[in-house]
Design an enzyme around this catalytic site. Structure first.
Site, PDB file in Angstrom:
ATOM      1  CG  ASP A  61      36.244  38.353  46.289  1.00  0.00           C
ATOM      2  OD1 ASP A  61      35.142  38.553  45.717  1.00  0.00           O
ATOM      3  OD2 ASP A  61      37.273  38.034  45.676  1.00  0.00           O
ATOM      4  CG  ASN A 103      46.888  35.105  42.968  1.00  0.00           C
ATOM      5  OD1 ASN A 103      47.992  35.046  42.440  1.00  0.00           O
ATOM      6  ND2 ASN A 103      46.341  36.272  43.360  1.00  0.00           N
ATOM      7  CG  HIS A 104      44.073  35.849  46.614  1.00  0.00           C
ATOM      8  ND1 HIS A 104      43.994  35.852  45.236  1.00  0.00           N
ATOM      9  CD2 HIS A 104      42.808  35.602  47.053  1.00  0.00           C
ATOM     10  CE1 HIS A 104      42.752  35.622  44.857  1.00  0.00           C
ATOM     11  NE2 HIS A 104      41.998  35.461  45.930  1.00  0.00           N
ATOM     12  CD  GLN A 169      40.441  38.791  47.537  1.00  0.00           C
ATOM     13  OE1 GLN A 169      40.574  39.727  46.751  1.00  0.00           O
ATOM     14  NE2 GLN A 169      39.525  37.855  47.355  1.00  0.00           N
ATOM     15  CG  ASP A 201      40.380  32.390  41.888  1.00  0.00           C
ATOM     16  OD1 ASP A 201      39.343  32.667  41.257  1.00  0.00           O
ATOM     17  OD2 ASP A 201      40.998  33.229  42.580  1.00  0.00           O
ATOM     18  CD  GLU A 243      39.250  33.370  37.009  1.00  0.00           C
ATOM     19  OE1 GLU A 243      38.531  34.376  36.900  1.00  0.00           O
ATOM     20  OE2 GLU A 243      40.071  33.247  37.936  1.00  0.00           O
TER      21      GLU A 243
HETATM   22  C1  NOJ Z   1      38.283  35.127  40.209  1.00  0.00           C
HETATM   23  C2  NOJ Z   1      36.965  34.799  40.820  1.00  0.00           C
HETATM   24  O1  NOJ Z   1      36.117  34.292  39.834  1.00  0.00           O
HETATM   25  C3  NOJ Z   1      36.445  36.078  41.441  1.00  0.00           C
HETATM   26  O2  NOJ Z   1      35.108  35.933  41.865  1.00  0.00           O
HETATM   27  C4  NOJ Z   1      37.351  36.473  42.577  1.00  0.00           C
HETATM   28  O3  NOJ Z   1      36.962  37.723  43.098  1.00  0.00           O
HETATM   29  C5  NOJ Z   1      38.801  36.578  42.107  1.00  0.00           C
HETATM   30  N1  NOJ Z   1      39.203  35.495  41.249  1.00  0.00           N
HETATM   31  C6  NOJ Z   1      39.724  36.603  43.280  1.00  0.00           C
HETATM   32  O4  NOJ Z   1      39.794  35.339  43.865  1.00  0.00           O
END
Ligand code: NOJ
Ligand code: CA
Length: 566
Positions: A61, A103-104, A169, A201, A243
């Protein structure tokens, strides 16, 4: 001290190391390459760089699947190169914030490998497990259409684990005090290496209750205070930019009533309404969104953006509003993503129309908050819709007309360079735009320079000024007895608009144009009348009588232009 709140009047620029500049010719951008481009960023006027994840990762990711929080992925360089980079930024007066993705983890993170190996592992409770498939497994996916569920059975563990995002994740059990302590340790580590803060994040998910029995997750907001407190203890002027795509009614939970939680949040609510305003030429819902997100502690700040590295999420609009944005900016199914957004870059969304691009950027730079530019937008880069999901808008930076846009000497870049169509690197690149005084790049540089000279936007209070025309947005900012005023015509047709600045006495008589010689003087009833071209915009400093006396040069010039008596 209040002047330490550097993020109040800053210009952020986000980039990923891997697609910015490759120094060693292996096709992957790296810290050495980025270091060579710091003068470019400083010249543009950037004051803070936000780096997307660069830690060791299997990259399923784009690095948001971290396998080691305390390192640099070898493809980008070493920790030494990272410190050279933060040092290079400091020498140029630029700050660095980095992604904090807690978060992960990646499913390849040693914590997860250990956790899955045995129920007795000390790391077992760092993740979120269930013996049987939980009833809520088919709910709450962040990537609908790609991600099938939020729980996956792990063969090694013989149990199910929770993942809010992709199945590689696994979510950290953020309620576990050991996990919380580790998050602080990660912050402390990077602060020590020279960063000025974090873009955190997925904040609502970090603080949510997690588990098989959790129907509706509950946000544990006070966790945010402990993150901030720790950061502040370690380094007083470091910040967290959250975010959190949330509704305005919970904003204050994130900022904290006493300004003791997040320093900054991205204003997703304004972002979505801004795109709706651009699509509909109606400023009213945007004005409403600005009003709804107005309350915030004095030390808090919004991050204002147009496009980021993800899809343009339109989930907070009404269905009808969303459909209109789709119709105008992403009509084709291939341009849409996750049933809620558009995955294109800004320039192609706006048909490459310079007037609309300037309008959109002028809004971003003058709406309340700190602007966050996406790399490549300053030269109006395009996208490659053949690439999957969000990768279409993550292609390498286009530096020149050299092969591979000057991004790499390798003929196999990590992501294909855009080399066809109007956004191909032969047309759209930094070198070419540097030489052209009227280029998007030079326009952006000029506008950034001016934006820094109007701290009223970052620091002041705003007021939306009534006009009779919904397609024109007029806003005034006041701060320390200074005022600035911005006018934007969202419509493609020219508009004549009349308004009163709304300040007592003679204060609003003269509007001094900050970007051209076209100043405005009020009529005898105190009203200004402007004719704006289609998608036109104006930036004014409000000059009162004092101002007139001090600035007789501008006064004389305005008189000459308008023919009105002084
Ligand atoms: C938000 C991030 O901006 C995004 O790109 C990501 O896939 C997810 N969080 C998971 O970390
Ligand atoms: Ca490289």
């Amino acid at each position: 001290m209040i002047d330490d709140l550097w993020y109040k009047n800053s210009v952020f620029y986000c980039l990923s190391v891997g697609t910015f500049m490759d120094a060693n010719g292996d096709g992957i951008g790296d810290f050495k390459g980025l270091l060579r481009r710091l003068d470019y960023l400083q010249g543009l006027g950037v004051t803070a760089i936000w780096l997307m994840p660069f830690q060791p990762s299997p990259h399923k990711d784009d690095g948001y699947d971290i396998a080691d929080y305390y390192g640099v992925d070898p493809r980008y360089g070493s920790l030494g190169d990272f410190v050279e980079f933060t040092h290079g930024c400091r020498q140029r007066g630029m700050r660095v914030i980095i992604d904090l993705v807690v978060n992960h983890t990646s499913d390849q993170h040693p914590w997860f490998l250990d956790a899955r190996s045995s129920p007795d592992s000390p790391y077992r409770d760092w993740y979120v497990w269930a013996d049987k498939k939980p009833a809520n497994a088919g709910k709450g996916m962040v990537f609908p259409g790609v991600q099938k569920s939020t729980w996956t059975r792990d063969k090694v563990a013989g149990a199910w684990f929770f993942h809010r995002f992709y199945d590689f994740q696994p979510d950290l059990n953020t309620s576990n005090p050991h996990v919380q302590a580790e998050i602080l340790k990660i912050m402390g580590f990077w602060i020590q290496l020279g960063v000025s803060g974090f873009r955190m994040d997925a904040v609502p998910f970090v603080i949510a209750t997690k588990g098989a029995k959790v129907g509706k997750p509950i946000e544990q907001y006070d966790m945010l205070r402990s993150f901030r407190e720790f950061l502040q203890w370690r380094q007083g002027n470091a910040v967290i930019l959250a975010e959190a795509n949330v509704l305005p009614e919970t904003d204050m939970e994130y900022f904290g009533d006493d300004g003791d939680r997040m320093h900054m949040m991205f204003n997703f609510f304004v972002n979505q309404n801004l795109f709706y305003a651009l699509a509909s030429a109606d400023s009213r819902p945007l004005a409403k969104a600005l009003q709804a997100t107005k309350p915030r502690p004095a030390t808090a700040q919004w991050g204002l953006f147009l496009r980021n590295h993800d899809e343009l999420d339109l989930g907070r609009l009404t269905k009808a509003q969303r459909e209109l944005v789709f119709e105008k900016f992403g009509p084709d199914k291939t341009m849409q993503l996750y049933d809620r957004g558009i995955r294109r870059r800004l320039a192609p969304m706006l048909g490459g129309d310079r007037r609309r691009l300037e309008l959109a950027y002028s809004l971003m730079f003058t709406l309340p908050g700190t602007p966050v530019i996406r790399y490549g937008d300053e030269i109006a880069m395009g996208d490659n819709l053949d690439l999957p999901e969000r990768n279409c808008a993550r292609t390498p930076m286009q530096w020149s007309t050299e092969p591979q846009a000057g991004f790499t000497k390798s003929d196999r870049p990590c992501s294909p360079v855009i080399d066809v169509g109007p956004y191909g690197y032969e047309h759209v690149n930094v070198a070419k735009q540097r030489r052209d005084p009227n280029s998007m790049l030079n326009w952006t540089e000029r506008v950034i320079r001016m934006r820094k000279e109007v701290p009223e936007v970052g620091w002041g209070d705003f007021k939306v000024i009534a006009t009779r025309d919904p397609s024109v947005l007029v806003m005034r900012y006041d701060w320390r007895n200074n005022s600035v005023l911005f006018v934007h015509n969202l419509d493609e047709k020219p508009r004549e608009v009349s308004f009163a600045v709304g300040l007592p006495g003679d204060a609003g008589k003269l509007l001094v144009n900050l970007l051209s010689e076209d100043h405005s003087r009020a009529n005898e009833r105190g009203k200004h009348t402007l004719v704006l071209e289609g998608y036109g915009y104006r930036w004014y400093r409000v000059g009162g009588l004092d101002y007139l006396l001090k600035r007789s040069d501008i006064d004389a010039d305005a008189k000459g232009k308008t023919g009105h008596p002084a």
